[in-house]
Scaffold this motif. Structure first.
Motif, PDB file in Angstrom:
ATOM      1  N   ALA A  97      -2.907  -4.464   5.750  1.00  0.00           N
ATOM      2  CA  ALA A  97      -2.602  -3.764   4.504  1.00  0.00           C
ATOM      3  C   ALA A  97      -3.786  -2.971   3.991  1.00  0.00           C
ATOM      4  CB  ALA A  97      -2.148  -4.767   3.439  1.00  0.00           C
ATOM      5  N   ASP A 137      -1.719 -10.693  -8.125  1.00  0.00           N
ATOM      6  CA  ASP A 137      -0.865 -11.300  -7.109  1.00  0.00           C
ATOM      7  C   ASP A 137      -0.969 -12.821  -7.194  1.00  0.00           C
ATOM      8  OD1 ASP A 137       0.848 -11.556  -4.959  1.00  0.00           O
ATOM      9  OD2 ASP A 137      -0.497 -10.629  -3.491  1.00  0.00           O
ATOM     10  N   ILE A 277       2.703 -11.313  -2.866  1.00  0.00           N
ATOM     11  CA  ILE A 277       3.218  -9.943  -2.888  1.00  0.00           C
ATOM     12  C   ILE A 277       2.564  -9.097  -1.804  1.00  0.00           C
ATOM     13  CG2 ILE A 277       3.393  -7.836  -4.277  1.00  0.00           C
ATOM     14  CD1 ILE A 277       3.550  -9.644  -6.757  1.00  0.00           C
ATOM     15  N   ARG A 280       4.441  -9.285   1.441  1.00  0.00           N
ATOM     16  CA  ARG A 280       5.706  -8.542   1.425  1.00  0.00           C
ATOM     17  C   ARG A 280       5.453  -7.035   1.488  1.00  0.00           C
ATOM     18  NH1 ARG A 280      10.720  -9.226  -2.795  1.00  0.00           N
ATOM     19  NH2 ARG A 280      11.064 -11.082  -1.514  1.00  0.00           N
ATOM     20  N   ARG A 281       4.454  -6.561   0.771  1.00  0.00           N
ATOM     21  CA  ARG A 281       4.144  -5.123   0.781  1.00  0.00           C
ATOM     22  C   ARG A 281       3.771  -4.661   2.189  1.00  0.00           C
ATOM     23  NH1 ARG A 281       2.764  -2.273  -3.808  1.00  0.00           N
ATOM     24  NH2 ARG A 281       0.961  -1.340  -2.754  1.00  0.00           N
ATOM     25  N   GLU A 284       6.918  -4.408   4.241  1.00  0.00           N
ATOM     26  CA  GLU A 284       7.646  -3.201   3.849  1.00  0.00           C
ATOM     27  C   GLU A 284       7.022  -1.972   4.481  1.00  0.00           C
ATOM     28  OE1 GLU A 284       9.165  -4.645  -0.614  1.00  0.00           O
ATOM     29  OE2 GLU A 284       7.299  -3.518  -0.370  1.00  0.00           O
ATOM     30  N   LEU A 285       5.703  -1.947   4.498  1.00  0.00           N
ATOM     31  CA  LEU A 285       5.001  -0.809   5.092  1.00  0.00           C
ATOM     32  C   LEU A 285       5.287  -0.710   6.590  1.00  0.00           C
ATOM     33  CD1 LEU A 285       2.955   1.470   4.464  1.00  0.00           C
ATOM     34  CD2 LEU A 285       1.130  -0.148   5.029  1.00  0.00           C
ATOM     35  N   ASP A 290       6.589   2.327   3.746  1.00  0.00           N
ATOM     36  CA  ASP A 290       6.111   2.409   2.370  1.00  0.00           C
ATOM     37  C   ASP A 290       6.159   1.025   1.729  1.00  0.00           C
ATOM     38  OD1 ASP A 290       5.187   3.544   0.012  1.00  0.00           O
ATOM     39  OD2 ASP A 290       7.213   3.940  -0.733  1.00  0.00           O
ATOM     40  N   ALA A 291       5.097   0.657   0.996  1.00  0.00           N
ATOM     41  CA  ALA A 291       5.066  -0.612   0.274  1.00  0.00           C
ATOM     42  C   ALA A 291       5.702  -0.407  -1.089  1.00  0.00           C
ATOM     43  CB  ALA A 291       3.624  -1.091   0.129  1.00  0.00           C
ATOM     44  N   LYS A 292       6.847  -1.039  -1.323  1.00  0.00           N
ATOM     45  CA  LYS A 292       7.634  -0.765  -2.528  1.00  0.00           C
ATOM     46  C   LYS A 292       7.495  -1.824  -3.617  1.00  0.00           C
ATOM     47  CE  LYS A 292      11.136   1.842   0.052  1.00  0.00           C
ATOM     48  NZ  LYS A 292      12.574   1.939   0.417  1.00  0.00           N
ATOM     49  N   THR A 293       7.250  -3.059  -3.234  1.00  0.00           N
ATOM     50  CA  THR A 293       7.185  -4.126  -4.229  1.00  0.00           C
ATOM     51  C   THR A 293       5.894  -4.015  -5.030  1.00  0.00           C
ATOM     52  OG1 THR A 293       8.468  -5.605  -2.800  1.00  0.00           O
ATOM     53  CG2 THR A 293       7.216  -6.621  -4.592  1.00  0.00           C
ATOM     54  N   PRO A 294       5.976  -3.866  -6.347  1.00  0.00           N
ATOM     55  CA  PRO A 294       4.753  -3.738  -7.144  1.00  0.00           C
ATOM     56  C   PRO A 294       4.069  -5.091  -7.316  1.00  0.00           C
ATOM     57  CG  PRO A 294       6.659  -3.776  -8.583  1.00  0.00           C
ATOM     58  CD  PRO A 294       7.192  -3.778  -7.174  1.00  0.00           C
TER      59      PRO A 294
END
Length: 340
Positions: A97, A137, A277, A280-281, A284-285, A290-294
């Motif tokens: 990440a 986080d 988080i 998960r980001r 997603e990436l 794209d990392a969507k979870t804020p």
């Protein structure tokens, strides 16, 4: 046996909690604090276990309802908090990440950092942060508490040194981490106070679900009342707690009351979800580009818990809300303390 510390002074007030977490009894006649109990474990364990049996058998005196919201972390402060990264799958994802390659040695040599231990958050205490941009986080983990462990302890020698287990929310400020690690001196500002489950339990409470120095239950994390992840803590744990102790004691001893964390529980099976988080980001990436979870915002809530095979909470839950920190040194105070 299940133990907890009521909010009382800096080190709490030790209580014994029933197996079903419904009732409790004061233990001050045996040990005023959990640290005292750990310092004198050989002298007090039998009496504490006797009190625990009486409590579960409904023959203890002065019993009161157990309220985890009145608890500090089992050890409100500790002489040692060493957090590992025993789930290397998580390490690999989080390093990706931030664009960092993971050395092959990470699969054979544990990562451990020394965290803040002078004041832990209680299991229901707010997470205070001055800025959402820091990347707030949670990290769901398991931790052990040891007695005195000599330097040079081997994995086969540490079984009796693991006295208690509990859950952890190892809070991370993700956007502060890269700059700190770039200095080559490790975490500090990016790792504020952690929180622990209201109850710490002796390993025998887990029965057959404690073996190979691992906890074989799922760790469940909810974010804003929605299931975020439930990975199995006994799966994909590259380094067990005995191996973490061996690594730590290579050059030093551990004193009674030392806490060792597992690092974020993580499974290679992505259907299990995540315990933080950042993981998960990264997924997603990798999957969507794209990392969507804020990261957590003010008002967000996290709940971390572990259930036994019958669906009952083992340690009680960590349940925390993120709130804005207001600096006590406001402009008026600063002006008041300026030198004349």
């Amino acid at each position: 046996m299940k133990l907890a510390s009521l909010n009382h002074g800096r080190d709490g007030q030790l209580i014994v909690v029933s197996r079903d977490l419904s009732r409790a009894v004061h233990a001050h006649n045996i040990a005023p604090t959990l640290q005292f109990a750990l310092d004198n474990w050989d002298q007090v364990e039998t009496d504490l276990q006797h009190l625990y049996r009486n409590l579960n058998d409904d023959i203890a005196h002065d019993v009161f309802p157990f309220n985890p919201k009145l608890c500090a972390s089992p050890l409100p402060r500790a002489y040692q908090w060493a957090d590992g990264s025993a789930y290397v799958n998580h390490v690999e994802l989080v390093r990706k990440a931030r664009g960092a390659e993971m050395p092959e040695s990470f699969w054979t040599d544990p990562l451990i950092y020394q965290g803040m231990s002078d004041a832990f958050l209680g299991p229901y205490q707010d997470i205070q942060a001055a800025d959402e941009k820091w990347g707030i986080d949670f990290e769901g983990e398991i931790a052990i508490i040891t007695d005195d462990v000599p330097m040079g302890a081997r994995t086969e020698q540490v079984h009796g040194h693991i006295k208690l287990l509990m859950l952890v929310n190892d809070i991370s400020l993700r956007n502060l981490i890269p700059g700190e690690l770039a200095k080559g001196f490790g975490f500090f500002q990016s790792k504020p106070a952690s929180a622990f489950s209201p109850v710490a339990v002796t390993p025998d409470e887990l029965g057959n679900n404690w073996h190979d120095f691992k906890v074989h239950h799922r760790l469940t994390v909810h974010l804003n009342n929605l299931l975020f992840g439930q990975p199995h803590a006994g799966t994909d744990m590259t380094f067990n707690f005995a191996e973490l102790i061996q690594h730590i004691t290579k050059t030093r001893q551990l004193c009674a009351g030392s806490i060792i964390g597992s690092g974020t529980v993580s499974n290679k099976d992505r259907s299990s979800g995540s315990c933080c988080i950042a993981e998960r980001r990264m997924l997603e990436l990798l999957d969507q580009g794209d990392a969507k979870t804020p990261f957590m915002q003010f008002g967000d809530q996290v709940r971390i818990e572990m259930l036994d095979d019958s669906g009952h909470s083992i340690f009680g839950a960590i349940e925390q809300k993120v709130v804005r920190y207001t600096n006590i040194y406001d402009d008026e105070d600063l002006n008041r303390h300026k030198p004349m």
